[in-house]
Each structure stands twice: as structure tokens, then as C-alpha cells.
Write an enzyme that holds these catalytic residues in place. Structure first.
Site, PDB file in Angstrom:
ATOM      1  N   ASN A   1       6.380   8.738  13.277  1.00  0.00           N
ATOM      2  CA  ASN A   1       6.498   8.066  14.264  1.00  0.00           C
ATOM      3  C   ASN A   1       5.153   7.771  14.971  1.00  0.00           C
ATOM      4  OD1 ASN A   1       9.281   8.862  14.334  1.00  0.00           O
ATOM      5  ND2 ASN A   1       9.144   7.986  16.322  1.00  0.00           N
TER       6      ASN A   1
ATOM      7  N   LYS B   1       0.799  -1.137  -0.096  1.00  0.00           N
ATOM      8  CA  LYS B   1      -0.058   0.130   0.096  1.00  0.00           C
ATOM      9  C   LYS B   1       0.899   1.384  -0.049  1.00  0.00           C
ATOM     10  CE  LYS B   1      -1.828   2.939   2.575  1.00  0.00           C
ATOM     11  NZ  LYS B   1      -1.806   4.221   1.882  1.00  0.00           N
TER      12      LYS B   1
ATOM     13  N   VAL C   1       2.178   6.840  13.425  1.00  0.00           N
ATOM     14  CA  VAL C   1       1.641   5.653  12.983  1.00  0.00           C
ATOM     15  C   VAL C   1       2.480   4.523  13.065  1.00  0.00           C
ATOM     16  CG1 VAL C   1       0.877   4.771  10.604  1.00  0.00           C
ATOM     17  CG2 VAL C   1       0.497   7.049  11.270  1.00  0.00           C
TER      18      VAL C   1
ATOM     19  N   CYS D   1      13.031  12.562   5.517  1.00  0.00           N
ATOM     20  CA  CYS D   1      13.317  12.186   6.835  1.00  0.00           C
ATOM     21  C   CYS D   1      14.709  12.464   7.150  1.00  0.00           C
ATOM     22  CB  CYS D   1      13.244  10.516   7.067  1.00  0.00           C
ATOM     23  SG  CYS D   1      14.100   9.877   5.594  1.00  0.00           S
TER      24      CYS D   1
ATOM     25  N   GLU E   1       9.829  17.112  14.800  1.00  0.00           N
ATOM     26  CA  GLU E   1       9.902  16.901  13.213  1.00  0.00           C
ATOM     27  C   GLU E   1       8.870  17.928  12.688  1.00  0.00           C
ATOM     28  OE1 GLU E   1       8.470  13.438  11.081  1.00  0.00           O
ATOM     29  OE2 GLU E   1      10.670  13.344  10.113  1.00  0.00           O
TER      30      GLU E   1
ATOM     31  N   GLY F   1       7.388   5.616   7.649  1.00  0.00           N
ATOM     32  CA  GLY F   1       6.493   6.980   7.802  1.00  0.00           C
ATOM     33  C   GLY F   1       6.534   7.522   9.209  1.00  0.00           C
TER      34      GLY F   1
ATOM     35  N   GLU G   1      10.680   2.461   9.748  1.00  0.00           N
ATOM     36  CA  GLU G   1      11.715   3.414   9.494  1.00  0.00           C
ATOM     37  C   GLU G   1      10.858   4.896   9.577  1.00  0.00           C
ATOM     38  OE1 GLU G   1      14.801   3.516   8.962  1.00  0.00           O
ATOM     39  OE2 GLU G   1      15.151   1.723   8.721  1.00  0.00           O
TER      40      GLU G   1
HETATM   41  P1  NAP Z   1       2.475   8.650   7.426  1.00  0.00           P
HETATM   42  O1  NAP Z   1       1.190   9.716   7.547  1.00  0.00           O
HETATM   43  O2  NAP Z   1       2.914   7.862   9.013  1.00  0.00           O
HETATM   44  O3  NAP Z   1       1.957   7.658   6.260  1.00  0.00           O
HETATM   45  C1  NAP Z   1       2.906   6.680   6.026  1.00  0.00           C
HETATM   46  C2  NAP Z   1       1.956   5.336   5.596  1.00  0.00           C
HETATM   47  O4  NAP Z   1       1.325   4.826   6.423  1.00  0.00           O
HETATM   48  C3  NAP Z   1       1.004   5.995   4.446  1.00  0.00           C
HETATM   49  O5  NAP Z   1       0.884   5.034   3.374  1.00  0.00           O
HETATM   50  C4  NAP Z   1      -0.367   6.262   5.147  1.00  0.00           C
HETATM   51  O6  NAP Z   1      -1.250   6.053   4.499  1.00  0.00           O
HETATM   52  C5  NAP Z   1       0.074   4.808   6.246  1.00  0.00           C
HETATM   53  N1  NAP Z   1      -0.973   5.004   7.334  1.00  0.00           N
HETATM   54  C6  NAP Z   1      -1.413   5.863   7.857  1.00  0.00           C
HETATM   55  N2  NAP Z   1      -2.190   5.631   9.343  1.00  0.00           N
HETATM   56  C7  NAP Z   1      -1.951   4.152   9.080  1.00  0.00           C
HETATM   57  C8  NAP Z   1      -2.594   3.101   9.866  1.00  0.00           C
HETATM   58  N3  NAP Z   1      -3.451   3.458  11.011  1.00  0.00           N
HETATM   59  N4  NAP Z   1      -2.274   1.783   9.538  1.00  0.00           N
HETATM   60  C9  NAP Z   1      -1.623   1.593   8.644  1.00  0.00           C
HETATM   61  N5  NAP Z   1      -1.027   2.351   8.015  1.00  0.00           N
HETATM   62  C10 NAP Z   1      -1.032   3.710   7.879  1.00  0.00           C
HETATM   63  O7  NAP Z   1       3.714   9.417   6.835  1.00  0.00           O
HETATM   64  P2  NAP Z   1       3.822  10.259   5.596  1.00  0.00           P
HETATM   65  O8  NAP Z   1       3.160  11.693   5.943  1.00  0.00           O
HETATM   66  O9  NAP Z   1       3.504   9.631   4.629  1.00  0.00           O
HETATM   67  O10 NAP Z   1       5.362  10.565   5.409  1.00  0.00           O
HETATM   68  C11 NAP Z   1       6.118  11.457   6.341  1.00  0.00           C
HETATM   69  C12 NAP Z   1       6.928  10.753   7.494  1.00  0.00           C
HETATM   70  O11 NAP Z   1       7.610   9.638   7.075  1.00  0.00           O
HETATM   71  C13 NAP Z   1       7.601  11.613   8.054  1.00  0.00           C
HETATM   72  O12 NAP Z   1       7.651  11.496   9.632  1.00  0.00           O
HETATM   73  C14 NAP Z   1       9.165  11.219   7.981  1.00  0.00           C
HETATM   74  O13 NAP Z   1      10.365  11.310   8.729  1.00  0.00           O
HETATM   75  C15 NAP Z   1       8.982   9.845   7.739  1.00  0.00           C
HETATM   76  N6  NAP Z   1      10.138   9.060   6.797  1.00  0.00           N
HETATM   77  C16 NAP Z   1      10.709   8.397   7.292  1.00  0.00           C
HETATM   78  C17 NAP Z   1      11.744   7.681   6.330  1.00  0.00           C
HETATM   79  C18 NAP Z   1      12.737   6.794   7.014  1.00  0.00           C
HETATM   80  O14 NAP Z   1      13.541   5.966   6.194  1.00  0.00           O
HETATM   81  N7  NAP Z   1      13.222   6.796   8.305  1.00  0.00           N
HETATM   82  C19 NAP Z   1      11.965   7.847   5.066  1.00  0.00           C
HETATM   83  C20 NAP Z   1      10.919   8.862   4.487  1.00  0.00           C
HETATM   84  C21 NAP Z   1       9.904   9.415   5.369  1.00  0.00           C
HETATM   85  P3  NAP Z   1      -2.220   7.238   3.889  1.00  0.00           P
HETATM   86  O15 NAP Z   1      -1.262   8.837   4.368  1.00  0.00           O
HETATM   87  O16 NAP Z   1      -2.167   7.015   2.578  1.00  0.00           O
HETATM   88  O17 NAP Z   1      -3.242   7.485   4.358  1.00  0.00           O
END
Ligand code: NAP
Ligand code: MG
Length: 493
Positions: free
Chosen positions: A229, A174, A231, A283, A384, A227, A249
Site C-alpha cells: 500500500n 520491472k 508504494v 496478499c 498486514e 505491491g 493491487e
Molecule cells: P513493494 O515493496 O511495494 O514492491 C512492489 C514493487 O514495487 C517492486 O517491484 C518494488 O521494487 C517496486 N517499488 C518499490 N518502490 C517503488 C517506487 N518508489 N516506485 C516504483 N516502484 C517501486 O511490495 P513487495 O514487498 O514486493 O510485495 C509485497 C506486497 O505486495 C504486500 O503488501 C502484498 O499484499 C502485495 N501484493 C498484493 C497482491 C494483490 O494482487 N493485491 C498480490 C501480491 C502481493 P523493489 O522491491 O525491487 O525495489
């Protein structure tokens, strides 16, 4: 006319069973970039069954043959690089140069993991008993569930999909609803490369329904998530209850340290690239700059000067330095930190407001923002923000810089600028992050080295490099006794 995309389940391009759809818009222009299935648990059910069915044959295909399919996918990505990069920019906003880099990272990872099909080394080791052979081999986990964010919509899925596939797993995937086209493109490349039906299954939709259903599905044996922290933590708790391994991650609050003896113009280049590249939505973005007293004022002046010169605009225009942020909630979140910084006593040196580039007045733009006089404990130095905002913190020594660097809940990336090799190596030892850069910014990871972070950034796993194989395989230790009699390990005769 809006382009309609579909899920990919069991080798077929399908609508959601409910027939529902969602649209994604270009965050710079607000044009609709495509329409996608708003899937539900019933679609995940189909995908997980297809993956479980395909598992039986896929795990028995020799790894070098699996690698050949990946190699062909890599060639298709090379062929389509420009188109995929443009699609990527239009759906999530990063400038085209960086979008090409995003696709290139997927290419690099695909080739790297294709090669792993002929390595995937285990160990052979002497047995403690005569006439007994001992070795370890890697086995696939089974069906794996992959959930990814929008900010590297080609690279991050490839970091998970390619090692999962080459090691013999099948996948339910997904992607983020804010960058679905890039995932479509990646999966279409794998299909064209000849991946058998059911080996990879793409289900578009929301995290709270599709993501959740993937985690819950009994056929899904492992979850890999990148994604936020908030979630990630939720997923970890649920996976613990279900007894499923999970690799996380998550966020970062990365710092660049600039010591008195640093090459200052070089350091400023590194800060501008690390803080404002991808509009600060990495990130690994440098959201803190720790500057030693002797060069603090000079660094502040130069950085603000450079930040003011950055051109905001549509990432598809070559002249654009900084694209939009991804969506309205991101814009709101970033803006909310400006009064927070003010009230804590930091000085807003530049930026701090929503921007409206000519012709793109409706786009989600935010000015490159620099806070000076920031104290390490302030919220803008701890949380963040995930936007084009960085915080300058004054430090007196390398030791203080290391302490401040490590004084946040995250541990992804850190960087130090110095010309003193002794201080550089002391920093490498003391900085508690998964990535450390010397005389380079906080970004620039290469796919054949482990990627990930300590403390709040992860849960002990790493992606990329050989480390990725650890996530997606189980070790199987094999003992072959050719003595023809009962031999007992650890038992004195
Ligand atoms: P996010 O809101 O946590 O979402 C990440 C993924 O999880 C999306 O596909 C999202 O779906 C899904 N998701 C949301 N709620 C969920 C749930 N309850 N159960 C299962 N899946 C769920 O993060 P984002 O806004 O997309 O990305 C930004 C974050 O990613 C930042 O905190 C960044 O630091 C982090 N990141 C970390 C790395 C690393 O390698 N450490 C790399 C890149 C990004 P939908 O949003 O489509 O609903
Ligand atoms: Mg989100």
C-alpha cells in the site's frame, strides 16, 4: 560461478548502461542464485523508446495472431514448468508444490489471454438514427509500465503481461529485485515464442530508480502495479499529477470466519493452508480467523496443534511444509509484531520466534505463529504482517463476524465455513471484499475470474478474467453514417 542475467530491451539481452549489478540470494540457503543488471533511468529510456517504436507495428497485428504467439509461449511454459518452478523456489523460498502452482497460474493466464485474441468482444448496438451503424471496439493504450512484487513472481507478471500484449500494447516491465529469475524465464519464453523485438522490455533494478523512471517516462501511457500500500499510494499520487491511468493491487488483511455449525476439520485444513502457505506471504493470506464462541476453544487447540507440526525447511525438499520468508527486512518486520501483540494483550499460543532448521541455520525462517484472544482493533488484527502469523478473534454471531471482517482498511479476500446455505449467502452478500470463498480458505483464485480488492486493497480495477482487458484497453465507439446526409443526434428536427 554466479550466473549473470541481463535486461531484455528492443529484442537484445543487455547489461545496464552503468555496468552495475546486484545479486539475489536463496533465502533458505543464502546461496547466490544469480546476478542482475542494477539498471537506471537511462536503461528505462532505452526500453521505453524500444517499446514506443515497436508499438506502431504490434498494434496493427491482428489480435488472433498476437494470441498465437501467447499460445506458443504457454506451450514453452508447460515444457519448462519444473525448471521454472525450481528457479522460483530457490529465489523466493515458497515450497516446490506451490512454485509449480505459481508457474501453472502463468500457464493458465497465458492460454486464457491467447484465446482472448479471438474474442475481445465489443458491442454492436442500434443507432437512434436511420442509416447509421454503431459499435464499440477495444484499442490498445500504447506503452504500458508494469511493476510487480516477488511473492508470485511468475503468476503476477503474467496477469499483467498477457492481457497487455494480446490487446496490442507494448511493455516496459520491472520485476521485484527479490525474484528476478522468474521474470527472466517468463520473458525468455515469450522471446522463444516469437514475440517481435521491443514488444516486451525487461528492466531489472530497484523500485526507487527503475520503477520511478518507468512511471515518469513520457512514452509510458499507463502504469499497472502490484505491491504494498505504501508504494502503491505514492505511485497513484504521481500518476495523478502526470495524468496517467494507474491500476493498483495492494495489501490484504484477510479473514476466515468459522461458524458453530462448520465442518471443523475442513475449516482447520483451510486455515493452515491459507495462513501458512507461502509462509503467509500472500496478499490473500488468512491473517485473521474469526471463530464463533461455541467452537472457539476447539479451533484454537486444533490449529495450534497443526501449526506446531509444520516442518520448516528448504522449499526444494518435498518434505518441507513451510519455506523461509523472503529477506531480512521481512524477517524483522514479522518479528516486530510479536511484542506488539503481547503489549496489546493477545496471547501467543505458538511460534513467535525466528527458526533455525538444521543445516539451514543462516536461512530466513520464522516459526508458524498463532495469537489467540485477539481483539479486532489490535494492530496485529489490523495491519498486514505478511508472514506466518495469524490472529484468532472470538465472535458471537455471523453479523459480528461480517462487521469484524469488514473493519479493516483492506478488502481483498474473505472466507466462511458453515453448513447453513442461508448463512453462507448472507455472508457472500455482506463480506466487503473482492473475493469471497464458501467452505474454502482465502486463497485459490482462478485466472478466468476477476481478481482484486475493495477499499485499501485497490483503486477500482481488477486483474484476470475479462476484467483485465478493461485496464489495458481504451474503448473506441465507432459511428458509421451511411445516409449520405447530415444527421444530428439528440437534435429535434
Ligand atoms: P513493494 O515493496 O511495494 O514492491 C512492489 C514493487 O514495487 C517492486 O517491484 C518494488 O521494487 C517496486 N517499488 C518499490 N518502490 C517503488 C517506487 N518508489 N516506485 C516504483 N516502484 C517501486 O511490495 P513487495 O514487498 O514486493 O510485495 C509485497 C506486497 O505486495 C504486500 O503488501 C502484498 O499484499 C502485495 N501484493 C498484493 C497482491 C494483490 O494482487 N493485491 C498480490 C501480491 C502481493 P523493489 O522491491 O525491487 O525495489
Ligand atoms: Mg518491499
Amino acid at each position: 560461478m554466479t550466473l549473470e542475467y541481463r535486461n531484455y530491451i528492443g529484442g537484445k539481452w543487455l547489461d545496464a548502461r552503468s555496468g552495475r549489478r546486484f545479486e539475489r540470494e536463496n533465502p533458505a540457503t543464502r546461496e547466490i542464485t544469480g546476478s542482475y543488471p542494477l539498471s537506471g533511468p537511462e536503461d528505462v529510456q532505452d526500453a521505453a523508446c524500444a517499446a514506443a517504436e515497436a508499438q506502431r507495428a504490434w498494434r496493427r497485428i491482428p489480435a488472433p495472431r498476437r494470441g498465437e504467439i501467447l499460445f506458443r509461449a504457454g506451450e514453452i511454459l508447460v515444457r519448462e514448468k519444473e525448471r521454472f518452478a525450481r528457479d522460483l523456489t530457490s529465489e523466493m523460498g515458497k515450497v516446490l508444490k506451490e512454485a509449480r502452482g505459481d508457474v501453472q497460474e502463468a500457464i493458465d493466464m497465458t492460454y486464457y489471454m491467447a484465446g482472448e485474441g479471438r474474442r475481445m468482444f465489443g458491442q454492436t448496438t442500434p443507432s437512434e438514427l436511420p442509416d447509421k451503424f454503431a459499435m464499440s471496439v477495444r484499442a490498445p493504450v500504447g506503452v504500458v509500465g508494469l511493476i510487480t512484487p516477488w511473492n508470485f513472481p511468475m503468476a503476477i507478471p503474467s496477469w499483467k503481461i498477457m492481457p497487455a500484449l494480446v490487446t496490442g500494447n507494448t511493455v516496459v516491465f520491472k520485476p521485484s529485485q527479490f525474484a528476478p529469475k522468474s521474470s527472466h524465464n517468463l520473458i525468455a519464453a515469450l522471446e522463444e515464442a516469437g514475440l517481435p523485438p521491443g514488444v516486451i522490455n525487461l528492466v531489472h533494478g530497484e523500485g526507487s530508480s527503475v520503477g520511478q523512471a518507468i512511471i515518469e517516462h513520457p512514452s509510458v501511457a499507463l502504469v499497472s502495479f502490484t505491491g504494498s500500500n505504501a508504494v502503491g499510494k505514492q505511485i497513484a499520487v504521481r500518476c495523478a499529477e502526470l495524468g496517467k491511468p494507474v491500476s493498483l493491487e495492494m495489501g490484504g488483511k484477510n479473514a476466515i470466519t468459522i461458524l458453530d455449525d462448520a465442518d471443523i476439520p475442513l475449516a482447520i485444513d483451510g486455515v493452515v493452508w491459507s495462513a501458512f502457505g507461502t509462509t503467509g506471504q500472500r496478499c490473500t493470506a488468512a491473517s485473521r480467523v474469526l471463530v464463533q464462541s461455541g467452537v472457539y476453544d476447539d479451533v484454537a487447540t486444533r490449529l495450534v496443534d497443526r501449526a506446531l507440526k509444520l516442518r520448516l525447511g528448504d522449499g526444494l525438499e518435498e518434505a518441507t511444509d513451510v519455506g523461509p520468508v523472503v529477506n531480512p527486512p521481512a524477517l524483522e518486520k514479522i518479528a516486530s509484531y510479536i511484542p506488539v501483540g503481547h503489549s496489546e494483550g493477545a496471547k501467543l499460543a505458538c511460534g513467535g520466534e525466528r527458526a533455525h532448521p538444521t543445516g539451514l541455520e543462516r536461512g530466513y525462517f520464522f516459526q508458524p505463529t498463532v495469537f489467540t484472544g485477539v481483539m479486532p482493533s489490535m494492530r496485529i488484527a489490523q495491519e498486514e504482517i505478511f508472514g506466518p502469523v495469524t490472529a484468532l478473534i472470538r465472535v458471537e454471531s455471523l453479523d459480528e463476524a461480517i462487521e469484524v471482517n469488514n473493519g479493516v482498511m483492506y478488502g481483498l479476500s474473505s472466507s466462511i465455513y458453515t453448513r447453513d446455505v442461508n448463512r453462507a449467502f448472507r455472508a457472500v452478500e455482506g463480506l466487503d471484499t473482492g473475493l469471497v470463498y464458501v467452505n474454502a480458505g482465502t486463497i485459490g483464485a482462478e485466472v478466468h475470474l476477476p481478481f482484486g480488492g475493495t477499499r485499501g486493497t485497490g483503486n477500482g480495477h481488477r486483474e484476470a478474467g475479462i476484467a483485465a482487458l478493461e485496464t489495458f484497453t481504451e474503448w473506441k465507439s465507432v459511428y458509421v453514417d451511411y445516409s449520405g446526409k447530415l444527421q444530428k443526434a439528440q437534435i429535434d428536427v
